[in-house]
Structures are given as structure tokens and as C-alpha cells.
Design a protein around this motif. Structure first.
Motif, PDB file in Angstrom:
ATOM      1  N   TYR A   9       0.836  -1.207   0.000  1.00 35.15           N
ATOM      2  CA  TYR A   9       0.000   0.000   0.000  1.00 35.15           C
ATOM      3  C   TYR A   9       0.870   1.256   0.000  1.00 35.15           C
ATOM      4  CZ  TYR A   9      -4.548  -2.235   0.857  1.00 35.15           C
ATOM      5  OH  TYR A   9      -5.705  -2.945   0.745  1.00 35.15           O
ATOM      6  N   VAL A  10       1.893   1.263   0.836  1.00 30.35           N
ATOM      7  CA  VAL A  10       2.786   2.425   0.921  1.00 30.35           C
ATOM      8  C   VAL A  10       3.494   2.646  -0.411  1.00 30.35           C
ATOM      9  CG1 VAL A  10       4.859   3.351   2.033  1.00 30.35           C
ATOM     10  CG2 VAL A  10       3.091   2.234   3.421  1.00 30.35           C
ATOM     11  N   ALA A  11       4.038   1.587  -0.978  1.00 30.61           N
ATOM     12  CA  ALA A  11       4.759   1.707  -2.250  1.00 30.61           C
ATOM     13  C   ALA A  11       3.838   2.194  -3.372  1.00 30.61           C
ATOM     14  CB  ALA A  11       5.392   0.369  -2.623  1.00 30.61           C
ATOM     15  N   ASN A  12       2.631   1.656  -3.424  1.00 33.95           N
ATOM     16  CA  ASN A  12       1.698   2.062  -4.479  1.00 33.95           C
ATOM     17  C   ASN A  12       1.216   3.502  -4.296  1.00 33.95           C
ATOM     18  OD1 ASN A  12       1.937  -0.414  -5.725  1.00 33.95           O
ATOM     19  ND2 ASN A  12       0.065  -1.240  -4.845  1.00 33.95           N
ATOM     20  N   ALA A  13       0.995   3.906  -3.062  1.00 36.12           N
ATOM     21  CA  ALA A  13       0.611   5.304  -2.809  1.00 36.12           C
ATOM     22  C   ALA A  13       1.755   6.232  -3.198  1.00 36.12           C
ATOM     23  CB  ALA A  13       0.239   5.497  -1.338  1.00 36.12           C
ATOM     24  N   ASN A  14       2.964   5.877  -2.810  1.00 37.59           N
ATOM     25  CA  ASN A  14       4.128   6.701  -3.155  1.00 37.59           C
ATOM     26  C   ASN A  14       4.312   6.788  -4.664  1.00 37.59           C
ATOM     27  OD1 ASN A  14       4.736   7.317  -0.505  1.00 37.59           O
ATOM     28  ND2 ASN A  14       6.218   5.660  -0.291  1.00 37.59           N
ATOM     29  N   ALA A  15       4.127   5.677  -5.358  1.00 40.71           N
ATOM     30  CA  ALA A  15       4.283   5.675  -6.816  1.00 40.71           C
ATOM     31  C   ALA A  15       3.265   6.606  -7.468  1.00 40.71           C
ATOM     32  CB  ALA A  15       4.142   4.256  -7.359  1.00 40.71           C
ATOM     33  N   ALA A  16       2.041   6.577  -6.986  1.00 38.82           N
ATOM     34  CA  ALA A  16       1.015   7.471  -7.537  1.00 38.82           C
ATOM     35  C   ALA A  16       1.362   8.929  -7.244  1.00 38.82           C
ATOM     36  CB  ALA A  16      -0.353   7.115  -6.969  1.00 38.82           C
ATOM     37  N   LEU A  17       1.772   9.202  -6.014  1.00 39.26           N
ATOM     38  CA  LEU A  17       2.061  10.581  -5.617  1.00 39.26           C
ATOM     39  C   LEU A  17       3.302  11.146  -6.307  1.00 39.26           C
ATOM     40  CD1 LEU A  17       1.173  10.337  -1.838  1.00 39.26           C
ATOM     41  CD2 LEU A  17      -0.069  11.613  -3.603  1.00 39.26           C
ATOM     42  N   GLU A  18       4.208  10.285  -6.737  1.00 38.36           N
ATOM     43  CA  GLU A  18       5.395  10.760  -7.463  1.00 38.36           C
ATOM     44  C   GLU A  18       5.012  11.493  -8.748  1.00 38.36           C
ATOM     45  OE1 GLU A  18       7.945   7.393  -8.119  1.00 38.36           O
ATOM     46  OE2 GLU A  18       8.566   7.315  -6.021  1.00 38.36           O
ATOM     47  N   LYS A  19       3.851  11.175  -9.289  1.00 37.25           N
ATOM     48  CA  LYS A  19       3.391  11.823 -10.525  1.00 37.25           C
ATOM     49  C   LYS A  19       2.946  13.260 -10.276  1.00 37.25           C
ATOM     50  CE  LYS A  19       1.863   7.405 -12.352  1.00 37.25           C
ATOM     51  NZ  LYS A  19       0.714   6.561 -12.681  1.00 37.25           N
ATOM     52  N   HIS A  20       2.680  13.590  -9.013  1.00 43.76           N
ATOM     53  CA  HIS A  20       2.215  14.936  -8.658  1.00 43.76           C
ATOM     54  C   HIS A  20       2.889  15.380  -7.362  1.00 43.76           C
ATOM     55  CE1 HIS A  20      -0.909  15.344 -11.720  1.00 43.76           C
ATOM     56  NE2 HIS A  20      -1.075  14.043 -11.580  1.00 43.76           N
ATOM     57  N   PRO A  21       4.180  15.697  -7.423  1.00 39.35           N
ATOM     58  CA  PRO A  21       4.907  16.065  -6.204  1.00 39.35           C
ATOM     59  C   PRO A  21       4.356  17.316  -5.517  1.00 39.35           C
ATOM     60  CG  PRO A  21       6.259  16.442  -8.162  1.00 39.35           C
ATOM     61  CD  PRO A  21       5.033  15.715  -8.612  1.00 39.35           C
ATOM     62  N   GLU A  22       3.605  18.122  -6.243  1.00 38.47           N
ATOM     63  CA  GLU A  22       3.028  19.328  -5.648  1.00 38.47           C
ATOM     64  C   GLU A  22       2.033  19.005  -4.529  1.00 38.47           C
ATOM     65  OE1 GLU A  22       0.189  18.212  -8.980  1.00 38.47           O
ATOM     66  OE2 GLU A  22       2.353  18.178  -8.695  1.00 38.47           O
ATOM     67  N   LEU A  23       1.562  17.765  -4.481  1.00 42.95           N
ATOM     68  CA  LEU A  23       0.617  17.365  -3.435  1.00 42.95           C
ATOM     69  C   LEU A  23       1.288  17.170  -2.083  1.00 42.95           C
ATOM     70  CD1 LEU A  23      -1.537  14.759  -5.399  1.00 42.95           C
ATOM     71  CD2 LEU A  23      -2.175  17.095  -4.764  1.00 42.95           C
ATOM     72  N   GLY A  24       2.595  16.971  -2.098  1.00 44.15           N
ATOM     73  CA  GLY A  24       3.304  16.687  -0.858  1.00 44.15           C
ATOM     74  C   GLY A  24       3.212  15.214  -0.521  1.00 44.15           C
ATOM     75  N   ASP A  25       3.543  14.880   0.724  1.00 45.37           N
ATOM     76  CA  ASP A  25       3.553  13.466   1.092  1.00 45.37           C
ATOM     77  C   ASP A  25       2.783  13.170   2.379  1.00 45.37           C
ATOM     78  OD1 ASP A  25       5.249  14.566   2.955  1.00 45.37           O
ATOM     79  OD2 ASP A  25       6.999  13.394   2.392  1.00 45.37           O
ATOM     80  N   ASP A  26       2.007  14.115   2.863  1.00 44.35           N
ATOM     81  CA  ASP A  26       1.213  13.901   4.068  1.00 44.35           C
ATOM     82  C   ASP A  26      -0.136  13.304   3.663  1.00 44.35           C
ATOM     83  OD1 ASP A  26      -0.456  14.076   6.326  1.00 44.35           O
ATOM     84  OD2 ASP A  26       0.602  15.849   7.060  1.00 44.35           O
ATOM     85  N   LEU A  27      -0.249  11.992   3.788  1.00 46.57           N
ATOM     86  CA  LEU A  27      -1.456  11.302   3.330  1.00 46.57           C
ATOM     87  C   LEU A  27      -2.721  11.786   4.030  1.00 46.57           C
ATOM     88  CD1 LEU A  27      -0.241   7.616   2.895  1.00 46.57           C
ATOM     89  CD2 LEU A  27      -1.085   9.159   1.111  1.00 46.57           C
ATOM     90  N   GLU A  28      -2.622  12.106   5.296  1.00 49.17           N
ATOM     91  CA  GLU A  28      -3.815  12.586   6.003  1.00 49.17           C
ATOM     92  C   GLU A  28      -4.330  13.879   5.381  1.00 49.17           C
ATOM     93  OE1 GLU A  28      -3.934  12.448  10.308  1.00 49.17           O
ATOM     94  OE2 GLU A  28      -2.307  10.986  10.281  1.00 49.17           O
ATOM     95  N   VAL A  29      -3.427  14.776   5.062  1.00 52.34           N
ATOM     96  CA  VAL A  29      -3.813  16.045   4.435  1.00 52.34           C
ATOM     97  C   VAL A  29      -4.356  15.791   3.034  1.00 52.34           C
ATOM     98  CG1 VAL A  29      -2.932  18.252   3.559  1.00 52.34           C
ATOM     99  CG2 VAL A  29      -2.206  17.420   5.807  1.00 52.34           C
TER     100      VAL A  29
END
Length: 118
Positions: A9-29
Motif C-alpha cells: 500500500y505504501v509503495a503504491n501510494a508513493n508511486a502514484a504521488l510521485e506523478k504529482h509532487p506538488e501534493l506533498g507526502d502527508d497522506l492525512e492532508v
């Protein structure tokens, strides 16, 4: 489970978020504002980011000993659901109809009432 399922789950979430670094990395936010997640990664972030956060909370709440609800919690459950058995039915229904690991939570909603959500 932690090193495989949760890690996926962590790896897949990180992979998706890498496409949009402007979102940051705080999953709760990020997950608090679903409409701000770009459409091309939204479902991947919801499914995998949610799975990662749910697992993290699960590990914090996990106990080696069986726990019974306190008298106050049991009374609130019975008031909200009619009986503890009816609560378990609602909880199981929520869990078994949810993507992935079947997360379900007993929460106090905005109106101060108990409800099962997933």
C-alpha cells in the motif's frame, strides 16, 4: 503482513504521488481533500493511501490480549445499534463490502452518534 501487504500500500501510494509532487507526502492532508487529488491518480491514492493509513492506525491499536468494550461503550453500542450482535452484523457488512483489506471503523459522527463506517 506489515512487510508485505502494508508495504505494498505504501509503495503504491508513493508511486502514484510521485506523478504529482506538488501534493506533498502527508497522506492525512491529501486524503482530507479528495477533490484536490488529480483525477489520474485519485483512485490509486484513495485505495493505497487509505490502506496505508488504515494499517498504520491498526498497528497502533493492536493488542496482544482480547479486549471487551467498557460498560459505557457497550451501552452506547446497544443504544445505537440495538444490541452488540446487531453492531457486529453492521460492522461485518461494512468490512466485507470495502475495497482491499475490508476496513471498518466504529466512530462518533459529527452529531455525536456512533456509526460504522469504512
Amino acid at each position: 503482513h506489515h512487510d508485505k501487504h502494508h508495504a505494498t500500500y505504501v509503495a503504491n501510494a508513493n508511486a502514484a504521488l510521485e506523478k504529482h509532487p506538488e501534493l506533498g507526502d502527508d497522506l492525512e492532508v491529501i486524503l482530507a481533500e479528495l477533490d484536490k487529488i488529480p483525477a489520474d491518480i485519485r483512485q490509486a491514492v484513495i485505495n493505497n493511501g487509505g490502506g496505508a493509513l488504515n494499517h498504520s492506525l491498526f498497528w497502533e491499536l493492536l493488542s496482544p490480549e482480547k479486549q471487551e468494550p467498557t460498560a459505557d461503550v457497550l451501552a452506547a453500542i446497544e443504544e445505537a445499534f440495538g444490541s452488540f450482535e446487531d453492531f457486529k452484523t453492521a460492522f461485518t457488512q461494512a468490512a466485507t463490502t470495502r475495497f482491499g483489506s475490508g476496513w471498518a471503523w466504529l466512530v462518533v459522527n459529527k452529531d455525536g452518534k456512533l456509526e460504522v463506517t469504512s
